[in-house]
Design an enzyme around this catalytic site. Structure first.
Site, mmCIF file in Angstrom:
data_model
loop_
_atom_site.group_PDB
_atom_site.id
_atom_site.type_symbol
_atom_site.label_atom_id
_atom_site.label_comp_id
_atom_site.label_asym_id
_atom_site.label_seq_id
_atom_site.Cartn_x
_atom_site.Cartn_y
_atom_site.Cartn_z
ATOM 1 N N HIS A 131 0.846 -1.192 0.000
ATOM 2 C CA HIS A 131 0.000 0.000 0.000
ATOM 3 C C HIS A 131 0.884 1.245 0.000
ATOM 4 O O HIS A 131 1.870 1.309 0.732
ATOM 5 C CB HIS A 131 -0.904 -0.002 1.241
ATOM 6 C CG HIS A 131 -1.716 1.259 1.389
ATOM 7 N ND1 HIS A 131 -1.461 2.196 2.365
ATOM 8 C CD2 HIS A 131 -2.775 1.717 0.679
ATOM 9 C CE1 HIS A 131 -2.341 3.187 2.261
ATOM 10 N NE2 HIS A 131 -3.138 2.927 1.246
ATOM 11 N N HIS A 177 1.530 11.098 -1.784
ATOM 12 C CA HIS A 177 0.242 10.878 -1.113
ATOM 13 C C HIS A 177 -0.513 12.202 -1.098
ATOM 14 O O HIS A 177 -0.143 13.135 -0.379
ATOM 15 C CB HIS A 177 0.476 10.364 0.309
ATOM 16 C CG HIS A 177 -0.743 9.788 0.935
ATOM 17 N ND1 HIS A 177 -0.854 9.556 2.288
ATOM 18 C CD2 HIS A 177 -1.929 9.383 0.398
ATOM 19 C CE1 HIS A 177 -2.037 9.041 2.556
ATOM 20 N NE2 HIS A 177 -2.700 8.927 1.418
#
Length: 502
Positions: A131, A177
């Site tokens: 992830h 992110h």
């Protein structure tokens, strides 16, 4: 204390005199003796005999004579204190010791190479999944880099996630992110590292799951970078809709792109990134569920029932926009071999199996755990043909992880964990994917793929009756004679598979 050549133990008592005690060796039972006779000649097992035993009894059909010879040498080295051995041969006592040796009779068959059937569709396998693969630390302020991606691939990870955003000047693509303080890294740098290291640990396919936050012109730029970097290694489907996923074997040394239709990301990203309404300070503190050593893995049923409040189906999904791909760059759209679609309606509808096509969906950790309580069999049925990806909740700012066993128990192929730290949950994943030669693909148990005569499937929440109880008395296992024979024919890994499939 010492052991002499007569297999006796000598003790010095009060520094005045010595006493000797006979050292009793465990004698092989009749079933082991019979098995040894079948794979030996004149009381001696040669390398050729051992190779045949490994192939016919232990199930290592591809073991070579050279490998059997190395096994033999390891056996002799491991039990060299026995004096009934000759060079490169085994007698009964040595063979008996070998069967129960955790040094040479490995718990997993062919520990250094894959041995499972790799010709089934991708949906039949657990896949080693990371992830936010580009992050070097926490989820909000760490640097993005290609180094974590390289390390993951070298460990055998087969699913890499990249979050694609326009750079500061809007003329190129960065990986970071979104809506956090994480520093970016160039997309092209990540792609080149993936191409270079994709098949270092395994020849089986690497899947790139992309989060797309790009305009059509930047999508076209991504398509150009991907095709020029990966070349013939890139797998492109001949059809927009797959009726069944190809197998890992057919996709060896190929890189596969999987993403949702681009417009869907723009619609749903805010819900993924928005922190849930909780007591912020306490919940962030609680999200650090793994200290240096991590917490013990809890009972799955208790964990779910204590942490999850079941919501109605209508709370899971919004209605899908059927024209979400119309604005995407056509060359970019053609790269998407595994489309991750968002289905409309309730969770029941989301998990509906289409007999004519397959897809991939993603569920956050908490939504998945809610689905587990009310839709366990539906999850099993869906994952028999389709791919399901689970990802950590947004509140895991410290890159902690959730229990992956819940996902695997319900057939989820892509249980995505943060790879930046340590802890029991990450160790569980690393342990699972050491199986099958560490190739990054582990065949799901047959019970997760079976369909009954009335189209029923395995229900993970159902309490099953106990069929066999093994009792241990003292230092010897009290097993009925048939079990002794069966144990001789199986190594520990086979025994686990036998028990699980029963």
């Amino acid at each position: 204390m010492k052991e002499d050549k007569m297999s006796k133990l000598t003790y010095s008592v009060c520094c005045c005199f010595k006493r000797k005690f006979k050292f009793r060796e465990s004698e092989a039972p009749a079933e082991i003796k019979s098995l040894f006779q079948d794979y030996s000649e004149n009381g001696v097992m040669t390398v050729e005999h051992l190779q045949r035993f490994l192939q016919e009894v232990q199930g290592e059909e591809k073991v070579s004579l050279e490998e059997a010879e190395s096994f033999m040498e390891a056996i002799i080295k491991d039990i060299k204190h026995l004096h009934m051995l000759h060079r490169k041969v085994l007698h009964l006592e040595g063979f008996f010791r070998y069967l129960f040796s955790d040094v040479v009779n490995y718990p997993l068959i062919s520990i250094n190479k894959e041995h499972q059937d790799m010709t089934a569709p991708l949906s039949h396998y657990f896949i080693y999944t990371s992830h936010n693969s580009y992050l070097t630390g926490n989820q909000i302020s760490s640097d993005s880099s290609d180094e974590p991606i390289i390390k993951a691939l070298e460990k055998g990870v087969r699913v890499i996630e990249l979050d694609m955003w326009p750079n500061s000047t809007k003329d190129n693509v960065d990986i970071y992110h979104g809506r956090t303080l994480t520093a970016p890294v160039d997309l092209i740098k990540c792609l080149r590292s993936i191409r270079k290291h994709a098949f270092v640990a395994s020849e089986y396919p690497v899947i790139l799951t992309l989060e797309d936050h790009l305009t059509p012109d930047l999508q076209a730029k991504v398509a150009e970078m991907v095709t020029s970097t990966f070349g013939d290694v890139l797998f492109c489907s001949e059809s927009d809709v797959l009726s069944e996923f190809p197998s890992p074997e057919s996709l060896k040394r190929r890189i596969i792109i999987s993403t949702k239709p681009p417009k869907e990301y723009l619609q749903t990203k805010s819900s993924k990134e928005k922190p849930q309404v909780e007591d912020d300070t306490e919940k962030v503190k609680k999200s650090s569920e793994e200290a240096v050593w991590g917490k013990e893995v809890p009972n799955i049923a208790d964990q779910l029932k204590s942490n999850i409040e079941v919501q109605s189906d209508s709370e899971y999904y919004e209605e899908e926009d059927g024209h979400s791909l119309q604005n995407a760059a056509p060359q970019y759209k053609s790269l998407i071999a595994i489309q991750a679609r968002k289905r409309k309606g309730s969770m029941k509808e989301c998990l509906r199996v289409d007999p004519d096509s397959v897809t991939r969906i993603s569920l956050g950790e908490e939504k998945f755990e809610k689905a587990v309580l009310s839709h366990g069999p539906d999850l099993i049925r869906f994952t028999q043909r389709n791919l399901l990806r689970i990802f950590p909740k947004a509140m895991r700012l410290d890159s902690s992880n959730y229990n992956p066993l819940i996902g695997w128990l319900h057939g989820a192929q892509m249980v995505a964990l943060n790879m930046q730290g340590h802890g029991r949950y990450l160790w569980l994943m690393q342990g699972l994917f050491r199986a099958n030669g560490g190739c990054g693909y582990v065949k799901k148990p047959d019970i997760l793929q079976q369909i009954g005569p009335h189209k029923e499937v395995f229900d993970p929440n159902r309490v099953l009756p106990v069929r066999k109880t093994l009792k241990v008395k003292g230092t010897e296992a009290a097993l009925p004679d048939p079990w002794l024979s069966y144990l001789a024919k199986l190594n520990i890994g086979n025994l686990f598979r036998f028990l699980f499939n029963q």
